[in-house]
Design a protein around this motif. Structure first.
Motif, PDB file in Angstrom:
ATOM      1  N   MET A  13       0.820  -1.221   0.000  1.00  0.00           N
ATOM      2  CA  MET A  13       0.000   0.000   0.000  1.00  0.00           C
ATOM      3  C   MET A  13       0.853   1.271   0.000  1.00  0.00           C
ATOM      4  SD  MET A  13      -3.002  -1.277  -0.122  1.00  0.00           S
ATOM      5  CE  MET A  13      -4.102   0.035   0.265  1.00  0.00           C
ATOM      6  N   THR A  14       2.052   1.195   0.593  1.00  0.00           N
ATOM      7  CA  THR A  14       2.882   2.400   0.720  1.00  0.00           C
ATOM      8  C   THR A  14       4.202   2.303  -0.039  1.00  0.00           C
ATOM      9  OG1 THR A  14       4.021   1.600   2.687  1.00  0.00           O
ATOM     10  CG2 THR A  14       1.967   2.833   3.048  1.00  0.00           C
ATOM     11  N   GLY A  15       4.611   1.087  -0.369  1.00  0.00           N
ATOM     12  CA  GLY A  15       5.917   0.895  -0.989  1.00  0.00           C
ATOM     13  C   GLY A  15       7.064   1.003   0.002  1.00  0.00           C
ATOM     14  N   LYS A  16       6.742   1.133   1.286  1.00  0.00           N
ATOM     15  CA  LYS A  16       7.749   1.287   2.335  1.00  0.00           C
ATOM     16  C   LYS A  16       8.207  -0.089   2.834  1.00  0.00           C
ATOM     17  CE  LYS A  16       7.534   5.784   2.682  1.00  0.00           C
ATOM     18  NZ  LYS A  16       8.664   6.622   2.376  1.00  0.00           N
ATOM     19  N   PRO A  17       9.467  -0.171   3.309  1.00  0.00           N
ATOM     20  CA  PRO A  17       9.970  -1.438   3.839  1.00  0.00           C
ATOM     21  C   PRO A  17       9.224  -1.872   5.101  1.00  0.00           C
ATOM     22  CG  PRO A  17      11.764   0.136   3.536  1.00  0.00           C
ATOM     23  CD  PRO A  17      10.487   0.874   3.312  1.00  0.00           C
ATOM     24  N   VAL A  18       9.139  -3.184   5.266  1.00  0.00           N
ATOM     25  CA  VAL A  18       8.583  -3.805   6.467  1.00  0.00           C
ATOM     26  C   VAL A  18       9.557  -4.894   6.891  1.00  0.00           C
ATOM     27  CG1 VAL A  18       6.699  -5.173   7.441  1.00  0.00           C
ATOM     28  CG2 VAL A  18       6.209  -3.451   5.706  1.00  0.00           C
ATOM     29  N   GLN A  19       9.907  -4.915   8.169  1.00  0.00           N
ATOM     30  CA  GLN A  19      10.728  -6.003   8.691  1.00  0.00           C
ATOM     31  C   GLN A  19      10.085  -6.500   9.976  1.00  0.00           C
ATOM     32  OE1 GLN A  19      14.949  -5.431   8.784  1.00  0.00           O
ATOM     33  NE2 GLN A  19      15.256  -7.083  10.246  1.00  0.00           N
ATOM     34  N   ILE A  20       9.947  -7.817  10.082  1.00  0.00           N
ATOM     35  CA  ILE A  20       9.388  -8.454  11.271  1.00  0.00           C
ATOM     36  C   ILE A  20      10.439  -9.403  11.815  1.00  0.00           C
ATOM     37  CG2 ILE A  20       7.520  -9.863  12.196  1.00  0.00           C
ATOM     38  CD1 ILE A  20       5.812  -8.893   9.806  1.00  0.00           C
ATOM     39  N   ASP A  21      10.791  -9.209  13.085  1.00  0.00           N
ATOM     40  CA  ASP A  21      11.817 -10.019  13.743  1.00  0.00           C
ATOM     41  C   ASP A  21      11.270 -10.616  15.025  1.00  0.00           C
ATOM     42  OD1 ASP A  21      13.902  -9.177  11.948  1.00  0.00           O
ATOM     43  OD2 ASP A  21      14.036  -7.303  13.083  1.00  0.00           O
ATOM     44  N   TYR A  22      11.838 -11.741  15.403  1.00  0.00           N
ATOM     45  CA  TYR A  22      11.617 -12.288  16.744  1.00  0.00           C
ATOM     46  C   TYR A  22      12.844 -11.947  17.569  1.00  0.00           C
ATOM     47  CZ  TYR A  22      10.981 -15.405  20.665  1.00  0.00           C
ATOM     48  OH  TYR A  22      10.846 -15.898  21.936  1.00  0.00           O
ATOM     49  N   LEU A  23      12.625 -11.337  18.743  1.00  0.00           N
ATOM     50  CA  LEU A  23      13.719 -10.972  19.644  1.00  0.00           C
ATOM     51  C   LEU A  23      13.720 -11.962  20.805  1.00  0.00           C
ATOM     52  CD1 LEU A  23      13.156  -7.105  19.735  1.00  0.00           C
ATOM     53  CD2 LEU A  23      14.537  -8.438  18.130  1.00  0.00           C
ATOM     54  N   PRO A  24      14.572 -12.991  20.745  1.00  0.00           N
ATOM     55  CA  PRO A  24      14.513 -14.067  21.738  1.00  0.00           C
ATOM     56  C   PRO A  24      14.810 -13.611  23.167  1.00  0.00           C
ATOM     57  CG  PRO A  24      16.341 -14.416  20.214  1.00  0.00           C
ATOM     58  CD  PRO A  24      15.574 -13.232  19.731  1.00  0.00           C
ATOM     59  N   ASN A  25      15.697 -12.648  23.367  1.00  0.00           N
ATOM     60  CA  ASN A  25      15.996 -12.202  24.736  1.00  0.00           C
ATOM     61  C   ASN A  25      14.790 -11.560  25.403  1.00  0.00           C
ATOM     62  OD1 ASN A  25      18.599 -13.131  24.456  1.00  0.00           O
ATOM     63  ND2 ASN A  25      19.445 -11.136  23.938  1.00  0.00           N
ATOM     64  N   GLU A  26      14.011 -10.814  24.628  1.00  0.00           N
ATOM     65  CA  GLU A  26      12.823 -10.148  25.161  1.00  0.00           C
ATOM     66  C   GLU A  26      11.564 -10.989  24.966  1.00  0.00           C
ATOM     67  OE1 GLU A  26      14.891  -8.726  22.939  1.00  0.00           O
ATOM     68  OE2 GLU A  26      15.771  -6.997  23.924  1.00  0.00           O
ATOM     69  N   GLN A  27      11.654 -12.023  24.145  1.00  0.00           N
ATOM     70  CA  GLN A  27      10.533 -12.900  23.794  1.00  0.00           C
ATOM     71  C   GLN A  27       9.361 -12.096  23.228  1.00  0.00           C
ATOM     72  OE1 GLN A  27       9.792 -15.339  27.282  1.00  0.00           O
ATOM     73  NE2 GLN A  27      11.404 -16.743  26.664  1.00  0.00           N
ATOM     74  N   VAL A  28       9.688 -11.256  22.249  1.00  0.00           N
ATOM     75  CA  VAL A  28       8.677 -10.448  21.572  1.00  0.00           C
ATOM     76  C   VAL A  28       8.915 -10.492  20.068  1.00  0.00           C
ATOM     77  CG1 VAL A  28       8.329  -8.856  23.514  1.00  0.00           C
ATOM     78  CG2 VAL A  28      10.007  -8.299  21.742  1.00  0.00           C
ATOM     79  N   ILE A  29       7.878 -10.166  19.324  1.00  0.00           N
ATOM     80  CA  ILE A  29       7.982  -9.945  17.894  1.00  0.00           C
ATOM     81  C   ILE A  29       8.032  -8.440  17.678  1.00  0.00           C
ATOM     82  CG2 ILE A  29       6.735 -10.104  15.700  1.00  0.00           C
ATOM     83  CD1 ILE A  29       5.733 -12.823  16.642  1.00  0.00           C
ATOM     84  N   ARG A  30       8.984  -7.993  16.855  1.00  0.00           N
ATOM     85  CA  ARG A  30       9.103  -6.562  16.566  1.00  0.00           C
ATOM     86  C   ARG A  30       8.757  -6.322  15.100  1.00  0.00           C
ATOM     87  NH1 ARG A  30      14.868  -4.432  17.146  1.00  0.00           N
ATOM     88  NH2 ARG A  30      15.085  -5.737  15.307  1.00  0.00           N
ATOM     89  N   VAL A  31       7.913  -5.325  14.891  1.00  0.00           N
ATOM     90  CA  VAL A  31       7.540  -4.909  13.536  1.00  0.00           C
ATOM     91  C   VAL A  31       8.122  -3.514  13.317  1.00  0.00           C
ATOM     92  CG1 VAL A  31       5.645  -4.417  11.951  1.00  0.00           C
ATOM     93  CG2 VAL A  31       5.425  -6.270  13.625  1.00  0.00           C
ATOM     94  N   PHE A  32       8.910  -3.386  12.266  1.00  0.00           N
ATOM     95  CA  PHE A  32       9.541  -2.115  11.917  1.00  0.00           C
ATOM     96  C   PHE A  32       9.068  -1.754  10.516  1.00  0.00           C
ATOM     97  CE2 PHE A  32      12.477   0.835  10.262  1.00  0.00           C
ATOM     98  CZ  PHE A  32      13.179   1.404  11.291  1.00  0.00           C
ATOM     99  N   THR A  33       8.347  -0.645  10.417  1.00  0.00           N
ATOM    100  CA  THR A  33       7.872  -0.178   9.120  1.00  0.00           C
ATOM    101  C   THR A  33       7.768   1.346   9.159  1.00  0.00           C
ATOM    102  OG1 THR A  33       6.254  -0.557   7.368  1.00  0.00           O
ATOM    103  CG2 THR A  33       5.401  -0.480   9.632  1.00  0.00           C
ATOM    104  N   TYR A  34       7.066   1.893   8.211  1.00  0.00           N
ATOM    105  CA  TYR A  34       6.923   3.344   8.099  1.00  0.00           C
ATOM    106  C   TYR A  34       5.469   3.694   7.805  1.00  0.00           C
ATOM    107  CZ  TYR A  34      11.974   3.399   7.590  1.00  0.00           C
ATOM    108  OH  TYR A  34      13.315   3.243   7.802  1.00  0.00           O
ATOM    109  N   TYR A  35       5.088   4.870   8.246  1.00  0.00           N
ATOM    110  CA  TYR A  35       3.789   5.416   7.842  1.00  0.00           C
ATOM    111  C   TYR A  35       3.854   5.781   6.361  1.00  0.00           C
ATOM    112  CZ  TYR A  35       2.343   6.098  12.700  1.00  0.00           C
ATOM    113  OH  TYR A  35       1.983   5.914  13.992  1.00  0.00           O
ATOM    114  N   ALA A  36       2.701   5.872   5.766  1.00  0.00           N
ATOM    115  CA  ALA A  36       2.643   6.392   4.396  1.00  0.00           C
ATOM    116  C   ALA A  36       3.087   7.852   4.425  1.00  0.00           C
ATOM    117  CB  ALA A  36       1.223   6.277   3.862  1.00  0.00           C
TER     118      ALA A  36
END
Length: 61
Positions: A13-36
Motif C-alpha cells: 500500500m505504501t511501498g515502504k519497507p517492512v521487517q518483522i523479527d523475533y527478539l529471543p531475549n525479550e521474547q517479543v515480535i518486533r515490527v519495523f515499518t513506516y507510515y505512508a
C-alpha cells in the motif's frame, strides 16, 4: 541471542519497507515499518513489539 528475521519486504500500500523479527531475549515480535508519506511527514518510522500475551508496546509512533 540476536534477532531472528521472520519477514522482510515492502508494504504494497505504501511501498515502504517492512521487517518483522523475533527478539529471543525479550521474547517479543518486533515490527519495523513506516507510515505512508504525507505532505507533512516523510519516512516516519512505525515500530512496535508484540509479546506472547498479545500486548503491543510502541517504540516509535
Amino acid at each position: 541471542m540476536s534477532a531472528v528475521e521472520l519477514y522482510r519486504g515492502l508494504n504494497p500500500m505504501t511501498g515502504k519497507p517492512v521487517q518483522i523479527d523475533y527478539l529471543p531475549n525479550e521474547q517479543v515480535i518486533r515490527v519495523f515499518t513506516y507510515y505512508a508519506d504525507t505532505p507533512y511527514s516523510m519516512d516516519k518510522p512505525y515500530i512496535f513489539t508484540l509479546n506472547n500475551s498479545h500486548q503491543v508496546t510502541y517504540q516509535a509512533w
